[in-house]
Enzyme design. Sequence first.
Site, short mmCIF file in Angstrom:
data_model
loop_
_atom_site.label_atom_id
_atom_site.label_comp_id
_atom_site.label_asym_id
_atom_site.label_seq_id
_atom_site.Cartn_x
_atom_site.Cartn_y
_atom_site.Cartn_z
N CYS A 73 0.98 -1.49 -0.12
CA CYS A 73 0.18 -0.05 -0.31
C CYS A 73 0.85 1.08 0.34
CB CYS A 73 -0.96 -0.15 1.43
SG CYS A 73 -1.96 1.41 1.13
N GLU A 125 -3.68 1.33 -6.15
CA GLU A 125 -2.71 0.52 -6.63
C GLU A 125 -2.34 0.27 -7.79
OE1 GLU A 125 -0.62 -1.45 -5.94
OE2 GLU A 125 -1.14 -1.79 -3.83
#
Length: 254
Positions: free
Chosen positions: A2, A111
């Site tokens: 992340c 992402e």
Amino acid sequence: MCGRFALTSTADQVGDALGVLLNEGFPARYNIAPTQPILIVMSGNKQLPGSNLPDRRVLLVRWGFLPEWVKDPKEFPLLINARAETAIGKASFRAAMRHRRILVPASGFYEWHRPSKESGEKAQAYWIRPRSGGVIAFAGLMETWSSANGSEVDTGAILTTAANGAIRSIHDRMPVVIKPEDFARWLDCKTQEPRQVLDLMKPVQEDFFEAVPVSDRVNKVANMGPELQEPVALDPVRTPPKKAEPDDGQLSFL
């Protein structure tokens, strides 16, 4: 992993979701990046008289974990994530897993799907948000690093785990999401040892998130507006042309 996330909810929404009292508001943040301050919730202050809120406190920490034994931060890698599968045994995270587990409020995360170089396609960014909306809480770890001159920096990292089936086609890792019913157990470092919260560090259920393709503007830290989360149309998948069969002339009338 992340590497970017967002927190666009109001202070009241965050406070209600995580059971904390926030005395001041804060602006919506659409592109939170490593080394920037992030809001975290941890167990701490005594419960206020007459309050039904749990024993929790709110801090701002630097997103980039520094173990207390690090001598020179410039010679230590930036740890923005900690792998849930190995955090208990890692020297960098072992103490924090035992004593300083935190919650990181978020509205979602970004992402990138990165195709193979052979495909010739460019990376595609996705805004990954809970289908039901609202505030979610990532599992995290916190450490206060002290320099030789006595100055202190509060730092944090987000725990990640293997991606579930819905996210795996984009990336093989995702943040650990702690459900509201598990907040107290995750934050309780007095009675809950790391091995007793291992069951919380797993992929969230398949239908929890939805992935929205967005533009590559999120790549630049300077871009911080809501337009980062506007959906974009995906380019059609290009299939390589079929190779022509060699013509040996046997079926030719010429």
